[in-house]
Design an enzyme around this catalytic site. Structure first.
Site, PDB file in Angstrom:
ATOM      1  N   GLY A   1       0.831  -1.202   0.000  1.00 12.31           N
ATOM      2  CA  GLY A   1       0.000   0.000   0.000  1.00 12.31           C
ATOM      3  C   GLY A   1       0.863   1.249   0.000  1.00 12.31           C
ATOM      4  O   GLY A   1       2.006   1.213   0.473  1.00 12.31           O
TER       5      GLY A   1
ATOM      6  N   GLN B   1       2.872   9.853   1.398  1.00 12.75           N
ATOM      7  CA  GLN B   1       4.230   9.297   1.419  1.00 12.75           C
ATOM      8  C   GLN B   1       5.073   9.742   0.231  1.00 12.75           C
ATOM      9  O   GLN B   1       6.291   9.625   0.261  1.00 12.75           O
ATOM     10  CB  GLN B   1       4.169   7.761   1.440  1.00 12.75           C
ATOM     11  CG  GLN B   1       3.573   7.211   2.722  1.00 12.75           C
ATOM     12  CD  GLN B   1       3.435   5.701   2.637  1.00 12.75           C
ATOM     13  OE1 GLN B   1       2.426   5.192   2.153  1.00 12.75           O
ATOM     14  NE2 GLN B   1       4.456   4.987   3.082  1.00 12.75           N
TER      15      GLN B   1
ATOM     16  N   CYS C   1       6.124  -0.446   6.898  1.00 11.46           N
ATOM     17  CA  CYS C   1       5.749   0.748   6.122  1.00 11.46           C
ATOM     18  C   CYS C   1       6.910   1.140   5.226  1.00 11.46           C
ATOM     19  O   CYS C   1       8.066   1.131   5.679  1.00 11.46           O
ATOM     20  CB  CYS C   1       5.422   1.881   7.098  1.00 11.46           C
ATOM     21  SG  CYS C   1       4.945   3.412   6.279  1.00 11.46           S
ATOM     22  N   LEU C   2       6.601   1.493   3.980  1.00  9.23           N
ATOM     23  CA  LEU C   2       7.662   1.914   3.057  1.00  9.23           C
ATOM     24  C   LEU C   2       8.373   3.183   3.541  1.00  9.23           C
ATOM     25  O   LEU C   2       9.491   3.452   3.143  1.00  9.23           O
ATOM     26  CB  LEU C   2       7.091   2.143   1.644  1.00  9.23           C
ATOM     27  CG  LEU C   2       6.578   0.886   0.927  1.00  9.23           C
ATOM     28  CD1 LEU C   2       5.966   1.263  -0.417  1.00  9.23           C
ATOM     29  CD2 LEU C   2       7.693  -0.142   0.741  1.00  9.23           C
TER      30      LEU C   2
ATOM     31  N   HIS D   1      -4.099   1.380   7.883  1.00  2.92           N
ATOM     32  CA  HIS D   1      -2.730   1.919   7.918  1.00  2.92           C
ATOM     33  C   HIS D   1      -2.604   3.095   6.929  1.00  2.92           C
ATOM     34  O   HIS D   1      -2.077   4.161   7.275  1.00  2.92           O
ATOM     35  CB  HIS D   1      -1.760   0.786   7.575  1.00  2.92           C
ATOM     36  CG  HIS D   1      -0.320   1.187   7.456  1.00  2.92           C
ATOM     37  ND1 HIS D   1       0.661   0.706   8.291  1.00  2.92           N
ATOM     38  CD2 HIS D   1       0.315   2.012   6.575  1.00  2.92           C
ATOM     39  CE1 HIS D   1       1.832   1.232   7.940  1.00  2.92           C
ATOM     40  NE2 HIS D   1       1.654   2.016   6.895  1.00  2.92           N
ATOM     41  N   GLU D   2      -3.115   2.895   5.705  1.00  5.46           N
ATOM     42  CA  GLU D   2      -2.984   3.934   4.674  1.00  5.46           C
ATOM     43  C   GLU D   2      -3.862   5.149   4.981  1.00  5.46           C
ATOM     44  O   GLU D   2      -3.464   6.289   4.727  1.00  5.46           O
ATOM     45  CB  GLU D   2      -3.314   3.374   3.282  1.00  5.46           C
ATOM     46  CG  GLU D   2      -2.457   2.199   2.824  1.00  5.46           C
ATOM     47  CD  GLU D   2      -0.962   2.429   2.923  1.00  5.46           C
ATOM     48  OE1 GLU D   2      -0.506   3.587   2.820  1.00  5.46           O
ATOM     49  OE2 GLU D   2      -0.227   1.451   3.123  1.00  5.46           O
TER      50      GLU D   2
ATOM     51  N   HIS E   1      -2.098   7.429   7.219  1.00  8.97           N
ATOM     52  CA  HIS E   1      -1.126   8.299   6.527  1.00  8.97           C
ATOM     53  C   HIS E   1      -1.790   9.593   6.059  1.00  8.97           C
ATOM     54  O   HIS E   1      -1.204  10.670   6.152  1.00  8.97           O
ATOM     55  CB  HIS E   1      -0.539   7.585   5.298  1.00  8.97           C
ATOM     56  CG  HIS E   1       0.627   6.692   5.596  1.00  8.97           C
ATOM     57  ND1 HIS E   1       1.783   7.138   6.205  1.00  8.97           N
ATOM     58  CD2 HIS E   1       0.837   5.377   5.338  1.00  8.97           C
ATOM     59  CE1 HIS E   1       2.644   6.131   6.316  1.00  8.97           C
ATOM     60  NE2 HIS E   1       2.090   5.037   5.805  1.00  8.97           N
TER      61      HIS E   1
HETATM   62 NI    NI Z   1       2.880   3.121   5.584  1.00  9.47          NI
END
Ligand code: NI
Length: 169
Positions: free
Chosen positions: A46, A51, A92-93, A134-135, A138
């Site tokens: 995701g 991000q 997480c990226l 989670h997204e 963000h």
């Molecule tokens: Ni993330």
């Protein structure tokens, strides 16, 4: 299409609250294509626009094994969450190499626009439900490490700053 740079924790820009997408136009469609390419390249499941330093309410997700079931959520709104919650291991990226447990609702229903600007409703459980929560965090400027204890979070912050310094050498 292009790969986009991903902001890394503790970059303060990750705490920006995203604004609604006004129109699903050519700019947004190009952004979706770039975000999908960036997510697949980074082997993520995701990616939120936050991000990649675009502060509009847009998420791309693909939790499939085959990496061929892209889900686009524009201006997502939570319709329902299950009362049952569980702790799942998340990564997480924007926080590479860090995995820890976060409590999430087991199931969630969200309404959003798809990549063509059409309304859709997504009922999710399992990994997809975790990923959507989670997204969506963000988009509110929240990174998953903020659920962890201050001690753990500070340890992660120190580790990230050190890793980013070493990358720049
Ligand atoms: Ni993330």
């Amino acid at each position: 299409m292009a790969l986009l740079p991903i902001l890394c924790f503790p970059d303060p820009k990750l705490h920006t609250v995203a604004k609604p997408v006004q129109q699903v136009d050519a700019r947004i469609k190009a952004l979706i294509a770039d975000m999908l390419e960036t997510m697949y390249e980074a082997k993520g499941i995701g990616l939120a626009a936050t991000q990649v330093d675009v502060h509009e309410r847009l998420i791309v997700i693909d939790v499939s094994e085959e990496r061929d079931e892209a889900l686009v959520l524009i201006n997502p709104q939570t319709v329902w969450t299950s009362p049952e919650m569980h702790i799942n291991e998340e990564g997480c990226l924007s926080v590479p190499g860090v995995y820890d447990g976060v409590q999430r609702h087991d199931a969630i229903t969200v309404s959003a626009l798809d990549g063509q600007g059409k309304p859709h409703t997504v009922q999710a459980d399992g990994l997809l439900a975790v990923c959507i929560q989670h997204e969506m965090d963000h988009l509110m400027g929240k990174v998953f490490v903020e659920y962890l204890s201050p001690l753990k979070r500070n340890r992660i912050k120190t580790k990230m700053i050190k890793a980013q310094r070493e990358d720049q050498r």
